[in-house]
Design an enzyme around this catalytic site. Sequence first.
Site, PDB file in Angstrom:
ATOM      1  N   GLU A  26       4.442  -4.447  12.393  1.00 16.63           N
ATOM      2  CA  GLU A  26       3.409  -3.117  12.076  1.00 16.63           C
ATOM      3  C   GLU A  26       2.384  -3.845  11.416  1.00 16.63           C
ATOM      4  OE1 GLU A  26       3.852  -0.637  13.566  1.00 16.63           O
ATOM      5  OE2 GLU A  26       5.966  -0.986  14.175  1.00 16.63           O
ATOM      6  N   GLY A  62       2.217  -5.252   7.599  1.00 17.86           N
ATOM      7  CA  GLY A  62       1.362  -5.995   6.783  1.00 17.86           C
ATOM      8  C   GLY A  62       0.320  -6.423   7.400  1.00 17.86           C
ATOM      9  N   SER A  63      -0.445  -7.436   6.774  1.00 17.84           N
ATOM     10  CA  SER A  63      -1.477  -7.973   7.678  1.00 17.84           C
ATOM     11  C   SER A  63      -1.314  -8.787   8.867  1.00 17.84           C
ATOM     12  CB  SER A  63      -2.347  -9.162   6.423  1.00 17.84           C
ATOM     13  OG  SER A  63      -1.699  -9.979   6.606  1.00 17.84           O
ATOM     14  N   CYS A 106      -3.120   1.602   6.555  1.00 17.10           N
ATOM     15  CA  CYS A 106      -3.541   0.637   7.680  1.00 17.10           C
ATOM     16  C   CYS A 106      -4.000   1.463   9.044  1.00 17.10           C
ATOM     17  CB  CYS A 106      -2.205   0.032   8.171  1.00 17.10           C
ATOM     18  SG  CYS A 106      -0.805   1.025   8.644  1.00 17.10           S
ATOM     19  N   GLU A 145     -10.671  -5.842   8.662  1.00 15.83           N
ATOM     20  CA  GLU A 145     -10.278  -4.378   8.308  1.00 15.83           C
ATOM     21  C   GLU A 145     -10.563  -4.211   6.780  1.00 15.83           C
ATOM     22  OE1 GLU A 145      -5.891  -1.835   8.273  1.00 15.83           O
ATOM     23  OE2 GLU A 145      -5.969  -4.253   8.575  1.00 15.83           O
ATOM     24  N   ASN A 203       0.749  -1.288  -0.064  1.00 18.30           N
ATOM     25  CA  ASN A 203      -0.128  -0.103  -0.023  1.00 18.30           C
ATOM     26  C   ASN A 203       0.673   1.453   0.082  1.00 18.30           C
ATOM     27  OD1 ASN A 203       0.690  -0.751   2.684  1.00 18.30           O
ATOM     28  ND2 ASN A 203      -1.084   0.480   3.463  1.00 18.30           N
TER      29      ASN A 203
END
Length: 463
Positions: A217, A195-196, A251, A341, A120
């Site tokens: 993160e 990331g996820s 995020c 999310e 992203n």
Amino acid sequence: MTMSSSLFSPPALQAMRQFYNSGVTKDHAFRKQQLLTLKKIIIQYEQEIYKALYTDLKRSKEETYATENGLLLAEINTALKNLHKWMCPRRTATNLVNLPSSSVIHYEPLGVVFIIAPWNYPLQLLLVPLAGAIAAGNCAVLKPSELAPATAEIIDKIVTEAFAPEYVKVIQGEGAEVVPQMISSFRFDHIFYTGSIPVGRSIYQMAAQELVPVTLELGGKSPAIIEADADINTSARRIVLGKFVNAGQTCIAPDYVLVHQHVYEKFIAALKHTLRQFYGSDPRQSDDYGRIINERRFNTLVQYLEEGDIVTGGETDREGLYIAPTVLTNIIPDAAIMQEEIFGPILPILPFSNAEEALAVINKNPDPLSLYVFTSDRSKEAFWIRNIRFGSGCINNAVWQFANHHIPFGGIGNSGKGAYHGKHSFLILSHAKPVMKTPVWFDPSIKYPPFGRKMKWFKRLIR
């Protein structure tokens, strides 16, 4: 894709270990020069960076600079300005029982670190941690996201030109294949993943096999709260910017908004007005509005559109990977959009009548990465900060805390582990090595056996 830097090669990683063990990276002059080199080449390839981000995400130059290379250059400049001070050993206090000893904390590099970035914000989420790794004196392996291939290529080119392969190396390929291979075949000294949550959990488990420390993160459902006393027009502008920058693929974007029922209709009207003001009557024609990363993500987001009433937006174009900035109300019970999310340009709005009602919604998805509270009442600020566990946040703003390198950025619990930015990047990628020095001219017998009748002195000294 350049073969020399894209193929996974255990011997190449061992060469990095040998280079680190030589001690070259520990020198202040070396670290400073590498940061200057990184800064120079980011500026040199500015236009190519814009082209790559437009190719991957249809991002405008202005948005790319504000969210990618501009933030990166600010981090590098901060490190250059403060590097010598960060590196200096820090004297600290010594407790009574150890007097007249002196205590110092030395900051040393960790070794070879592995930095894994998402798609992203594919440039700065890879190279901002790299700037911290360089400042801390480490070697680094970089894994850009294969879902942003144009940006991955320019990163590969930048790194190959700027650094020796035994110092900083780019590894490309499918993350699901490359990352486990690397972690299982080479013991990194730190893994930094953005990331996820599911992938972060998997990386954490793999790292734990060799007790490798990690920074994670991750994400989560970050709420925004609009109190009845909030400045509605300003709140709407700041939430729209924070939510719809990068087409919602951020995020820390507000994932949903809880609005006090007394200002609910007024806030929705302000949102609609702001969206028209920012992106025009047809956002697909706006140079300031991006696109969804791929068709798989597009399909997931389109399903969310059916889980509430569309107040504004809702238009889609599969071929162009376009989803209009959308506001949803009257969300159906147990909707997926309130459990997952969103990571896209769809904003659910929910009314609340009291704090307990809002907390019940937030606590269904605990530990959000960010929290945004809009109010003019300091007691309400304090209430929300005290009663919600979150990574970072703002009062009367949204997402801009990420751009402040003076404060740490990171999650908590489900939303991450560890924090970075500015000095905090240096600290998390360094080992704080404490050393206590004791003189020999004072060596009281009370410290040594026999200990009979010394308890009263122990209780005085050790407290």
